[in-house]
Motif scaffolding. Sequence first.
Motif, PDB file in Angstrom:
ATOM      1  N   THR A 145     -35.409 -11.423  17.123  1.00 37.11           N
ATOM      2  CA  THR A 145     -34.037 -10.789  17.288  1.00 37.11           C
ATOM      3  C   THR A 145     -34.262  -9.368  17.082  1.00 37.11           C
ATOM      4  O   THR A 145     -33.665  -8.195  17.933  1.00 37.11           O
ATOM      5  CB  THR A 145     -33.129 -12.078  17.290  1.00 37.11           C
ATOM      6  OG1 THR A 145     -32.527 -13.363  17.514  1.00 37.11           O
ATOM      7  CG2 THR A 145     -31.288 -11.232  16.852  1.00 37.11           C
ATOM      8  N   GLY A 146     -35.308  -9.063  15.961  1.00 36.14           N
ATOM      9  CA  GLY A 146     -34.919  -6.939  15.600  1.00 36.14           C
ATOM     10  C   GLY A 146     -35.328  -6.311  17.078  1.00 36.14           C
ATOM     11  O   GLY A 146     -34.898  -5.801  16.973  1.00 36.14           O
ATOM     12  N   ALA A 147     -36.534  -7.110  16.670  1.00 40.71           N
ATOM     13  CA  ALA A 147     -37.102  -6.434  18.132  1.00 40.71           C
ATOM     14  C   ALA A 147     -36.305  -6.051  18.908  1.00 40.71           C
ATOM     15  O   ALA A 147     -36.628  -4.591  19.909  1.00 40.71           O
ATOM     16  CB  ALA A 147     -38.376  -6.561  19.240  1.00 40.71           C
ATOM     17  N   LEU A 148     -36.016  -7.488  19.954  1.00 44.10           N
ATOM     18  CA  LEU A 148     -34.761  -7.123  21.151  1.00 44.10           C
ATOM     19  C   LEU A 148     -33.647  -6.169  20.907  1.00 44.10           C
ATOM     20  O   LEU A 148     -33.240  -4.977  21.490  1.00 44.10           O
ATOM     21  CB  LEU A 148     -34.382  -8.633  21.279  1.00 44.10           C
ATOM     22  CG  LEU A 148     -33.347  -8.363  22.566  1.00 44.10           C
ATOM     23  CD1 LEU A 148     -34.063  -7.870  23.678  1.00 44.10           C
ATOM     24  CD2 LEU A 148     -32.737  -9.499  22.700  1.00 44.10           C
ATOM     25  N   ALA A 149     -33.189  -6.052  19.281  1.00 47.46           N
ATOM     26  CA  ALA A 149     -32.251  -5.524  18.854  1.00 47.46           C
ATOM     27  C   ALA A 149     -32.868  -4.230  18.703  1.00 47.46           C
ATOM     28  O   ALA A 149     -32.352  -3.004  20.036  1.00 47.46           O
ATOM     29  CB  ALA A 149     -31.498  -5.741  17.964  1.00 47.46           C
ATOM     30  N   ALA A 150     -33.896  -3.575  18.458  1.00 43.12           N
ATOM     31  CA  ALA A 150     -33.677  -1.835  18.666  1.00 43.12           C
ATOM     32  C   ALA A 150     -34.773  -1.827  20.079  1.00 43.12           C
ATOM     33  O   ALA A 150     -34.078  -0.343  20.549  1.00 43.12           O
ATOM     34  CB  ALA A 150     -35.510  -2.508  17.621  1.00 43.12           C
ATOM     35  N   ALA A 151     -34.830  -2.870  20.948  1.00 45.49           N
ATOM     36  CA  ALA A 151     -35.709  -1.802  22.315  1.00 45.49           C
ATOM     37  C   ALA A 151     -34.160  -2.101  22.787  1.00 45.49           C
ATOM     38  O   ALA A 151     -34.305  -1.087  24.007  1.00 45.49           O
ATOM     39  CB  ALA A 151     -35.737  -3.239  23.218  1.00 45.49           C
ATOM     40  N   LEU A 152     -33.094  -2.325  22.876  1.00 42.53           N
ATOM     41  CA  LEU A 152     -31.951  -2.578  23.231  1.00 42.53           C
ATOM     42  C   LEU A 152     -31.372  -1.214  22.863  1.00 42.53           C
ATOM     43  O   LEU A 152     -30.865  -0.449  23.954  1.00 42.53           O
ATOM     44  CB  LEU A 152     -30.522  -3.653  22.720  1.00 42.53           C
ATOM     45  CG  LEU A 152     -30.966  -5.148  24.083  1.00 42.53           C
ATOM     46  CD1 LEU A 152     -30.773  -6.057  23.108  1.00 42.53           C
ATOM     47  CD2 LEU A 152     -30.341  -4.716  25.279  1.00 42.53           C
ATOM     48  N   VAL A 153     -30.885  -0.452  22.250  1.00 43.35           N
ATOM     49  CA  VAL A 153     -31.122   0.578  20.962  1.00 43.35           C
ATOM     50  C   VAL A 153     -31.349   1.888  22.455  1.00 43.35           C
ATOM     51  O   VAL A 153     -30.697   2.325  22.848  1.00 43.35           O
ATOM     52  CB  VAL A 153     -31.504   0.783  20.052  1.00 43.35           C
ATOM     53  CG1 VAL A 153     -30.945   2.228  19.454  1.00 43.35           C
ATOM     54  CG2 VAL A 153     -30.272  -0.127  18.657  1.00 43.35           C
ATOM     55  N   GLY A 154     -32.276   1.694  22.528  1.00 45.77           N
ATOM     56  CA  GLY A 154     -33.153   2.398  23.700  1.00 45.77           C
ATOM     57  C   GLY A 154     -33.286   4.306  23.188  1.00 45.77           C
ATOM     58  O   GLY A 154     -33.470   3.939  21.954  1.00 45.77           O
ATOM     59  N   ARG A 155     -33.235   4.833  24.082  1.00 45.69           N
ATOM     60  CA  ARG A 155     -33.185   6.828  24.296  1.00 45.69           C
ATOM     61  C   ARG A 155     -34.021   6.747  22.812  1.00 45.69           C
ATOM     62  O   ARG A 155     -34.249   8.252  22.825  1.00 45.69           O
ATOM     63  CB  ARG A 155     -31.998   6.622  23.680  1.00 45.69           C
ATOM     64  CG  ARG A 155     -30.364   6.182  24.327  1.00 45.69           C
ATOM     65  CD  ARG A 155     -29.186   6.990  23.876  1.00 45.69           C
ATOM     66  NE  ARG A 155     -29.344   8.226  23.896  1.00 45.69           N
ATOM     67  CZ  ARG A 155     -28.293   8.711  23.772  1.00 45.69           C
ATOM     68  NH1 ARG A 155     -27.004   8.455  23.510  1.00 45.69           N
ATOM     69  NH2 ARG A 155     -28.164  10.432  23.721  1.00 45.69           N
ATOM     70  N   GLN A 156     -35.413   6.263  23.246  1.00 46.29           N
ATOM     71  CA  GLN A 156     -35.972   6.227  22.097  1.00 46.29           C
ATOM     72  C   GLN A 156     -37.094   7.715  22.546  1.00 46.29           C
ATOM     73  O   GLN A 156     -37.319   8.693  23.874  1.00 46.29           O
ATOM     74  CB  GLN A 156     -37.385   5.361  21.964  1.00 46.29           C
ATOM     75  CG  GLN A 156     -38.396   5.449  21.238  1.00 46.29           C
ATOM     76  CD  GLN A 156     -39.388   4.037  21.215  1.00 46.29           C
ATOM     77  OE1 GLN A 156     -40.224   4.317  22.703  1.00 46.29           O
ATOM     78  NE2 GLN A 156     -39.991   3.314  20.295  1.00 46.29           N
ATOM     79  N   SER A 157     -36.804   7.983  21.450  1.00 41.27           N
ATOM     80  CA  SER A 157     -38.281   9.841  21.461  1.00 41.27           C
ATOM     81  C   SER A 157     -36.414  11.072  21.881  1.00 41.27           C
ATOM     82  O   SER A 157     -36.741  12.894  21.610  1.00 41.27           O
ATOM     83  CB  SER A 157     -38.747   9.743  22.516  1.00 41.27           C
ATOM     84  OG  SER A 157     -39.676   9.103  22.327  1.00 41.27           O
ATOM     85  N   GLU A 158     -35.828  10.447  21.689  1.00 39.61           N
ATOM     86  CA  GLU A 158     -34.029  11.673  22.759  1.00 39.61           C
ATOM     87  C   GLU A 158     -34.499  12.123  21.301  1.00 39.61           C
ATOM     88  O   GLU A 158     -34.109  11.514  20.128  1.00 39.61           O
ATOM     89  CB  GLU A 158     -33.474  11.523  22.919  1.00 39.61           C
ATOM     90  CG  GLU A 158     -33.275  10.585  24.811  1.00 39.61           C
ATOM     91  CD  GLU A 158     -32.148   9.926  25.473  1.00 39.61           C
ATOM     92  OE1 GLU A 158     -30.902  10.437  25.301  1.00 39.61           O
ATOM     93  OE2 GLU A 158     -31.977   9.308  26.311  1.00 39.61           O
ATOM     94  N   VAL A 159     -33.343  13.081  21.189  1.00 41.17           N
ATOM     95  CA  VAL A 159     -32.997  14.119  20.156  1.00 41.17           C
ATOM     96  C   VAL A 159     -30.868  13.164  19.109  1.00 41.17           C
ATOM     97  O   VAL A 159     -30.707  12.241  20.251  1.00 41.17           O
ATOM     98  CB  VAL A 159     -32.568  15.857  20.246  1.00 41.17           C
ATOM     99  CG1 VAL A 159     -31.774  15.887  19.028  1.00 41.17           C
ATOM    100  CG2 VAL A 159     -33.668  16.654  20.007  1.00 41.17           C
ATOM    101  N   LEU A 160     -31.293  12.961  18.216  1.00 41.98           N
ATOM    102  CA  LEU A 160     -29.977  11.970  17.485  1.00 41.98           C
ATOM    103  C   LEU A 160     -28.975  12.982  17.016  1.00 41.98           C
ATOM    104  O   LEU A 160     -29.899  13.710  16.260  1.00 41.98           O
ATOM    105  CB  LEU A 160     -31.082  11.207  16.734  1.00 41.98           C
ATOM    106  CG  LEU A 160     -29.412  10.240  15.725  1.00 41.98           C
ATOM    107  CD1 LEU A 160     -28.792   9.276  17.020  1.00 41.98           C
ATOM    108  CD2 LEU A 160     -30.519   9.201  15.115  1.00 41.98           C
TER     109      LEU A 160
END
Length: 231
Positions: A145-160
């Motif tokens: 579930t954690g892996a899915l949640a992390a994937a759902l957050v998305g926007r990976q490598s964009e500036v936060l």
Amino acid sequence: MSNADAPGDTRQQDFRTLLRSLPVWDTELPHFDPATAPADPLHLFQQWLSEAAAAGSPEPHTMTLATADATGRPSVRTLMLHDADERGWHFATHRTSRKGRELAVRPEAALGFYWPAVGRQVRVQGAVTAAGAEESRADLAKRSTGALAAALVGRQSEVLSSYEELEHASDAAWERARREPDAPVGTWTLYVLEAQEVEFFQGDDRRRHVRLNYRRSPSAESGWTTELLWP
Ligand SMILES: Cc1cc2nc3c(=O)[nH]c(=O)nc-3n(C[C@H](O)[C@H](O)[C@H](O)COP(=O)(O)O)c2cc1C
């Protein structure tokens, strides 16, 4: 005064002293006889990963993935290995991330594994193919579930813009991942690296390390040729 507050020279000296004091391979290392190695590097890789796990190497299924951008500028990061089979070494990430964008323009990569408990390193290099949407979805569905949640957050490598923004997005993603265990993540992509070369390194306490390199060779009966390399 903490080390971080020490004057620059002292801090640098402490850092160098620390580096020199850190042990490497202060354990008995296994012997590796390349003459007994299987003809296919996949089998040796699976054997070595199993032995690393049995010897207590932490997270032996984590690896370094190196990619390069269109100009050849390299970048590395740590990833989980999802599988290794006849097709190659499998990993997953967002195709919109930095590495995903780099793989889109230059579909080649290198992987590095290091298992300190057995003094072993494996390097893999080859062409990378993105799996289709269905296979990528199936791969994510097998994960936590954690892996899915992390994937759902998305926007990976964009500036936060702020950590709070991540917390809000993550709360919503965890809630959705629990409610909808097969929620689709359009950018999540499974990649397979088809090895062109695989090198196995066995550390030796007298520094006579053994390096066995496999090169893909369609004319060889096993599909591979091997060579030893100077350490
Ligand atoms: C132990 C460990 C495992 C990781 N596994 C993955 C993974 O499987 N997929 C992934 O996208 N990122 C994973 N990450 C995060 C990546 O190292 C990296 O920060 C992220 O993918 C962004 O990389 P990029 O900006 O170069 O695309 C992992 C990080 C660590 C420390």
